[in-house]
Structure formats: structure tokens, C-alpha cells
Design a protein around this motif. Structure first.
Motif, mmCIF file in Angstrom:
data_model
loop_
_atom_site.group_PDB
_atom_site.id
_atom_site.type_symbol
_atom_site.label_atom_id
_atom_site.label_comp_id
_atom_site.label_asym_id
_atom_site.label_seq_id
_atom_site.Cartn_x
_atom_site.Cartn_y
_atom_site.Cartn_z
ATOM 1 N N PRO A 101 0.912 -1.232 0.179
ATOM 2 C CA PRO A 101 -0.152 0.092 -0.090
ATOM 3 C C PRO A 101 0.684 1.316 0.087
ATOM 4 C CG PRO A 101 -0.931 -1.536 1.442
ATOM 5 C CD PRO A 101 0.461 -2.008 1.120
ATOM 6 N N ILE A 102 1.993 1.327 0.739
ATOM 7 C CA ILE A 102 2.663 2.502 0.790
ATOM 8 C C ILE A 102 3.467 2.650 -0.439
ATOM 9 C CG2 ILE A 102 4.498 3.730 1.970
ATOM 10 C CD1 ILE A 102 1.991 3.328 3.485
ATOM 11 N N ARG A 103 3.974 1.683 -1.235
ATOM 12 C CA ARG A 103 4.748 1.842 -2.561
ATOM 13 C C ARG A 103 3.583 2.308 -3.564
ATOM 14 N NH1 ARG A 103 7.125 -3.271 -0.691
ATOM 15 N NH2 ARG A 103 5.671 -4.665 -1.846
ATOM 16 N N ASN A 104 2.219 1.781 -3.347
ATOM 17 C CA ASN A 104 1.485 2.387 -4.388
ATOM 18 C C ASN A 104 1.209 3.847 -4.007
ATOM 19 O OD1 ASN A 104 0.858 -0.263 -5.369
ATOM 20 N ND2 ASN A 104 -0.881 -0.634 -4.098
ATOM 21 N N MET A 105 1.643 4.694 -2.894
ATOM 22 C CA MET A 105 1.289 5.957 -2.535
ATOM 23 C C MET A 105 2.680 6.712 -2.930
ATOM 24 S SD MET A 105 -1.062 4.896 0.474
ATOM 25 C CE MET A 105 -1.235 6.481 1.285
ATOM 26 N N GLY A 106 3.686 6.337 -1.976
ATOM 27 C CA GLY A 106 4.860 6.900 -2.018
ATOM 28 C C GLY A 106 5.657 7.412 -3.356
ATOM 29 N N THR A 107 5.984 8.492 -3.348
ATOM 30 C CA THR A 107 6.535 9.029 -4.655
ATOM 31 C C THR A 107 7.937 9.125 -4.663
ATOM 32 O OG1 THR A 107 6.416 11.277 -4.165
ATOM 33 C CG2 THR A 107 4.561 10.324 -5.146
ATOM 34 N N VAL A 108 8.810 8.925 -5.586
ATOM 35 C CA VAL A 108 10.195 8.941 -5.755
ATOM 36 C C VAL A 108 10.845 10.251 -5.459
ATOM 37 C CG1 VAL A 108 12.441 8.693 -7.051
ATOM 38 C CG2 VAL A 108 10.363 7.220 -7.562
ATOM 39 N N ALA A 109 10.142 11.358 -5.731
ATOM 40 C CA ALA A 109 10.583 12.760 -5.401
ATOM 41 C C ALA A 109 10.464 12.944 -3.975
ATOM 42 C CB ALA A 109 9.997 13.825 -6.116
ATOM 43 N N GLY A 110 9.194 12.556 -3.581
ATOM 44 C CA GLY A 110 8.953 12.655 -1.929
ATOM 45 C C GLY A 110 10.127 12.091 -1.132
ATOM 46 N N ASN A 111 10.611 10.766 -1.586
ATOM 47 C CA ASN A 111 11.625 10.168 -0.890
ATOM 48 C C ASN A 111 12.759 10.974 -0.709
ATOM 49 O OD1 ASN A 111 13.826 7.743 -0.436
ATOM 50 N ND2 ASN A 111 11.995 7.321 0.404
ATOM 51 N N PHE A 112 13.229 11.613 -1.834
ATOM 52 C CA PHE A 112 14.267 12.560 -1.814
ATOM 53 C C PHE A 112 14.070 13.665 -1.050
ATOM 54 C CE2 PHE A 112 15.432 11.367 -6.478
ATOM 55 C CZ PHE A 112 15.633 10.120 -6.331
ATOM 56 N N ILE A 113 12.955 14.299 -1.360
ATOM 57 C CA ILE A 113 12.881 15.654 -0.562
ATOM 58 C C ILE A 113 12.512 15.492 0.951
ATOM 59 C CG2 ILE A 113 11.437 17.906 -0.376
ATOM 60 C CD1 ILE A 113 13.191 17.636 -2.682
ATOM 61 N N ASN A 114 11.908 14.385 1.479
ATOM 62 C CA ASN A 114 12.008 14.084 2.791
ATOM 63 C C ASN A 114 13.573 14.162 3.442
ATOM 64 O OD1 ASN A 114 10.793 13.206 5.164
ATOM 65 N ND2 ASN A 114 11.142 11.070 4.839
ATOM 66 N N GLY A 115 14.666 14.078 2.876
ATOM 67 C CA GLY A 115 15.876 14.243 3.273
ATOM 68 C C GLY A 115 16.233 13.343 4.518
ATOM 69 N N SER A 116 15.330 12.225 4.520
ATOM 70 C CA SER A 116 15.997 11.260 5.740
ATOM 71 C C SER A 116 17.158 10.517 5.301
ATOM 72 C CB SER A 116 14.812 10.009 5.692
ATOM 73 O OG SER A 116 15.407 9.015 6.527
ATOM 74 N N PRO A 117 17.979 10.352 6.227
ATOM 75 C CA PRO A 117 19.400 9.808 5.913
ATOM 76 C C PRO A 117 19.294 8.259 5.458
ATOM 77 C CG PRO A 117 19.620 11.074 8.032
ATOM 78 C CD PRO A 117 17.737 10.950 7.629
ATOM 79 N N ILE A 118 18.192 7.694 5.872
ATOM 80 C CA ILE A 118 17.874 6.344 5.495
ATOM 81 C C ILE A 118 16.854 6.156 4.543
ATOM 82 C CG2 ILE A 118 18.948 5.212 7.523
ATOM 83 C CD1 ILE A 118 16.285 5.411 8.635
ATOM 84 N N GLY A 119 16.647 7.034 3.702
ATOM 85 C CA GLY A 119 15.667 7.073 2.518
ATOM 86 C C GLY A 119 15.930 5.813 1.337
#
Length: 514
Positions: free
Chosen positions: A325-343
């Protein structure tokens, strides 16, 4: 105004686009079958199906999503299905529900609805029904009671029933077998009408803006933020203090709807980009680069023949990234812009040599290498009025090596303690080029530039890997936290470096790894 279909009913609402679909379903429509659990997308108790009309307007493609993290505005023009919407008249159990009941797959019952909806979505999908794929469909659902064996038996029983599902006209068969009610057959035509109405409204709005002289590059000045799939320009200041929202871009919602739902709900300037034309898609350009729309989801990466052709092991890597479900929702750019050290996606794309294209409020664009985006913890090298519109990377050649590794307390549906990716180009036993990335060992996701440079021009040997580890250990700066001590993270990354090279060249195995 937001318009969509909820089960067999048309919905038209002026509720805030950034509010949670879960709250609308439960409190506005009084459909209490969808449960409130973790509100973080982890437990799956709030799972619903989201159906999107295909490009040809003939069929509807359904995906499971956690409604606690789904912005209500993302339901626009779609078919939202809750557990109340899958039962035929008289509340007869569907084959999915009956399989769970027969195999003792429900105890307290709180999580059961989520399992039912995920398995119903799998029944509606075009994915071949194997026991493996059926179990994978419930990878985003957690049960605290059953120990899962009864649910696995239910999955096996359901798989056997779905073996007879035809490839063509599957919906008619599913309706006949009462997996879904008969009204599902009318959903494509109803969504097509919504699509036409939405297109007319968009054209009228654009014309009005032009006539009044207020149109500016398609809308107000917006940007991405340090906070994930939901993107806004002023989420965190450089000093770490919270700032109020200004204009906001909201994508998949899998970060900000956890962190700041109430503020987003009250924010009138939120713009939804998840379904905007041009924000999705993957293409291979004649320049040799692969280009992704910023709102491309992890699931779309997984489904892409182009991506799987370039990275044959991509499915096994992406199975380590969150849940279906999360893979169906989460975007690639969002993962980048979140800035998490473990994205996870960030770490993969750092090793792939990715760049991002930023668009500002004047319509000007610039390209930025992904490593240069990160200045410090949650601090990004982008202006307040810039947003990510595309991601690109050089297509790996047929002989190139790429590998991703992740260590977390749970194998699936968990945040990494340390993750790492590596890309190598080797000719005649010499490393011609290398990119090694690592997460969880510094304040930002790291492209290990010194380690990568050290590897270039060296022989592919155990001695080279041992020496590269020494360079790498000097390049990282892990801290002790809930996911492990600093020393533990250093050891993990050492092992992951070896894991990359042993994947590339198994003959490098040496006693020192034992």
C-alpha cells in the motif's frame, strides 16, 4: 470541489483536500468498517481500494492504499472501495471473507478488514494468482493475534479459487463468484463521466485565469520541502525550528499526513500533484538517460519493464521498501525531498548517479546532482519557490553491476538501520567507475565520494575491498540511536560493502568475513 465514487455512491465534497480519506469515510460517511489503527500506514487496518480509470476508459485498475495517509483530494475522479462496498445484498460473505473465516484467520477482528480489502484488491488485479503473490498482497497488514499461519492458509485457499479467474473479462467472473458486487461493472462509465466533467472544469478555470491575467506558470508559487512525499516550502527551517505552512505541494502524503495532518487540513494553499499530467511516467531518452516524473511511485518503478530490464534485481530490492500500500502511494521525489538519512529510494538513486530538475515560480529550471541536494540534516540546497519536476540518471550498461542492501529489525515494513547501494563498471578485472552510497551513517543520505574514487582503476580483489572499507570508515560519521550504536552501524556498513562485492564477484569470499 472533490468528486469521486465511494462504493456505489457518487460523492461531491468541499472538505479540505489535505484531510485524510480515513476520516472522511468514517466521520462524514459513517462507514465504520474501515478502522483507525496506527495512523502511520504500518498496521493496514484502514486499507481501502483505490480504483483509477485506465487511459482508454474501458477498465479500472485497483490498488490497496492506507486511507490514514491518503489525502482526500487524491480520491478525485476515482473509485474508493471500503469493506461495506464489497458485499452483495444480504451481506453474504465474499470468497475472501469466507476463506479467512474457514481457516480461523480472525480473532479480535480489528485488523481483519484490512486483510479482506488487500486480498480483494489482489483478486481484482491482473497479477497471476500464486500463493507467493497472494501472501505478498497482505505485506502491509499486521495481525497481533493469529501468528499469520491461519492467514497463510486462507491465502492458499484463495489462490486455489483464483486459478479459474480468466485473463479476459475477469471482472464479470469475479462478480459472478461474488468477490465483488455487480455494480462494479458500471464503474468505468461513471468514472469516464467524472473525467470529462473534470477536464471541462479545468479548461474553464484556465481560461478564466488567462482572461483575468492571474495565471502564473499554471498556479501559485510552490516548492518541495524537507518533509517527504507531501511537499511544502516551509516545513522545517534551517535551524530545525518548525515554520508555518505557506503554499504546499502534496504528493502521496506518506510523510506529512503522519507528521502534520492537522496543520495541512487547515492550510488553504495545498496543491495536489499526485495525479497531475506529466508528473508520472518513465522514459528512456536517446541521450542514454532514464527520466522519471517526480510523482512516479515505488510501485510504478516495480511495474516498469524498462526499469526491470536495466536493473533485473529491482523487484527484490523494492520488496524491502515499505509495503505494497505504501509503495502504491509514496513518490520517488517525495523520498528524496524528505531528506531522511535512510531513505531507501534515495540511497538507490544516489548509486545510480541521479540528478533532479528543479522548477521555480518564474518557470525557470535547473538541474542539480542528487548528492548536492543535501546540505545537512533536513537542510536542502533548493530555494523556497523550487519544486522537483523530474529525476534522471544514466542508464546502466548491460555489463554494469548494481546492488542494494538494507538491514532493519524486521525484514519488511521497517525503517533501515543502515542501507547501501553500489554501482560498478568493470573491464578486464579493473574497476573503471564506481558509485557507493550509504544511509544511516551520517546526517544525510551519502554518496561516498572518496570511497567511490578510491575504487576507480583498482583490481576487483578482496584486498581492494578491504582497503576501500578503511577509506569508507573515515568517510562516515554514524551516531548511536534507537537503531543501533555507532560501532554497530560501522560494522553493518562494512558487511554491506562486502555483500555488494560478493554479489558482483563471489570468488572474493575470504575468511576475515566469518
Amino acid at each position: 470541489m472533490i468528486e469521486f465514487l465511494l462504493n456505489d455512491q457518487p460523492i461531491r465534497t468541499s472538505e479540505a483536500p489535505a484531510s485524510a480519506l480515513l476520516d472522511f469515510v468514517r466521520y462524514h460517511e459513517q462507514l465504520k468498517g474501515t478502522k483507525i489503527g496506527c495512523r502511520e500506514g504500518d498496521c493496514g487496518a484502514c486499507t481501502v481500494l483505490v480504483g483509477e480509470l485506465s487511459a482508454d476508459g474501458q477498465t479500472v485498475n485497483y490498488q490497496s492504499m492506507t486511507s490514514c495517509l491518503t489525502p482526500l483530494g487524491n480520491a478525485q475522479g476515482k473509485h474508493i472501495v471500503t469493506v461495506e462496498g464489497i458485499n452483495a445484498a444480504g451481506s453474504q460473505l465474499t470468497p475472501v471473507q469466507k476463506a479467512i473465516v474457514d481457516e480461523g484467520g480472525s480473532q479480535c477482528g480489528f485488523c481483519t478488514v484490512g486483510f479482506v480489502m488487500s486480498l480483494t484488491g489482489h483478486s481484482l488485479s491482473s497479477t497471476p494468482a500464486t500463493e507467493k503473490s497472494t501472501i505478498a498482497a497482505i505485506d502491509g497488514n499486521i495481525c497481533r493475534c493469529t501468528g499469520y499461519k491461519s492467514l497463510e492458509r486462507a491465502a492458499a485457499k484463495l489462490t486455489a479459487e483464483l486459478e479459474s479467474r480468466p485473463v479476459e473479462n475477469a471482472l464479470a467472473w469475479l462478480s459472478e463468484k461474488q468477490f465483488v458486487p455487480g455494480y462494479f461493472a458500471n464503474i468505468p462509465s461513471q468514472l469516464a463521466k467524472l473525467r470529462a466533467t473534470e477536464a471541462q472544469a479545468t479548461e474553464a478555470s484556465a481560461a478564466a485565469q488567462v482572461a483575468s491575467g492571474t495565471a502564473q506558470n499554471g498556479g501559485s508559487a510552490v516548492s518541495t520541502s524537507p518533509n517527504g512525499h507531501a511537499q511544502n516550502q516551509n516545513d522545517h527551517g534551517h535551524n530545525g525550528t518548525t515554520k508555518p505552512f505557506a503554499h504546499a505541494l502534496l504528493g502521496g502524503g506518506t510523510d506529512l499526513l503522519v507528521q502534520r495532518l492537522e496543520e495541512l487540513r487547515e492550510q488553504p494553499g495545498v496543491r495536489l500533484i499526485f495525479d497531475q499530467p506529466g508528473r508520472r511516467g518513465i522514459r528512456h531518452e536517446t541521450t542514454g538517460r532514464v527520466v522519471l516524473g517526480a510523482a512516479t511511485t515505488a510501485s510504478q518503478l516495480l511495474e516498469s519493464e524498462l526499469m526491470r530490464g536495466l536493473l533485473p534485481n529491482l523487484p527484490q530490492y523494492l520488496k524491502l521498501v515499505s509495503s505494497t500500500p505504501i509503495r502504491n502511494m509514496g513518490t520517488v521525489a517525495g523520498n528524496f525531498i524528505n531528506g531522511s538519512p535512510i531513505g531507501d529510494l534515495t540511497i538507490m538513486f544516489l548509486a545510480l548517479g541521479a540528478s533532479i530538475t528543479l522548477l521555480d515560480a518564474t518557470g525557470a529550471t535547473r538541474e542539480l546532482a542528487l548528492p548536492d541536494l543535501y546540505l545537512g540534516y533536513k537542510k536542502l540546497a533548493k530555494a523556497a519557490d523550487e519544486q522537483v519536476i523530474e529525476i534522471s540518471f544514466p542508464a546502466p550498461l548491460a555489463g554494469d553491476f548494481f546492488h542494494f542492501e538494507k538491514v532493519s529489525k524486521r525484514t519488511h515494513l521497517d525503517i533501515a538501520s543502515v542501507n547501501s547501494a553500489a554501482w560498478l563498471r568493470v573491464e578486464h578485472g579493473l574497476i573503471q567507475a564506481a558509485r557507493v552510497s550509504a544511509g544511516g551513517v551520517g546526517p544525510v543520505p551519502l554518496l561516498l565520494a572518496r570511497t567511490s574514487a578510491f575504487l576507480q582503476g583498482r583490481e576487483l580483489t578482496a584486498e581492494t575491498v578491504t582497503a576501500a572499507n578503511e577509506v569508507m570508515q573515515a568517510e562516515i560519521s554514524p551516531i548511536s540511536d534507537v537503531r543501533g550504536t555507532s560501532d554497530y552501524k560501522r560494522l553493518l556498513l562494512r558487511q554491506l560493502l562486502w555483500a555488494h562485492f560478493l554479489e558482483f564477484a563471489p570468488e572474493l569470499a575470504v575468511d576475515e568475513l566469518i
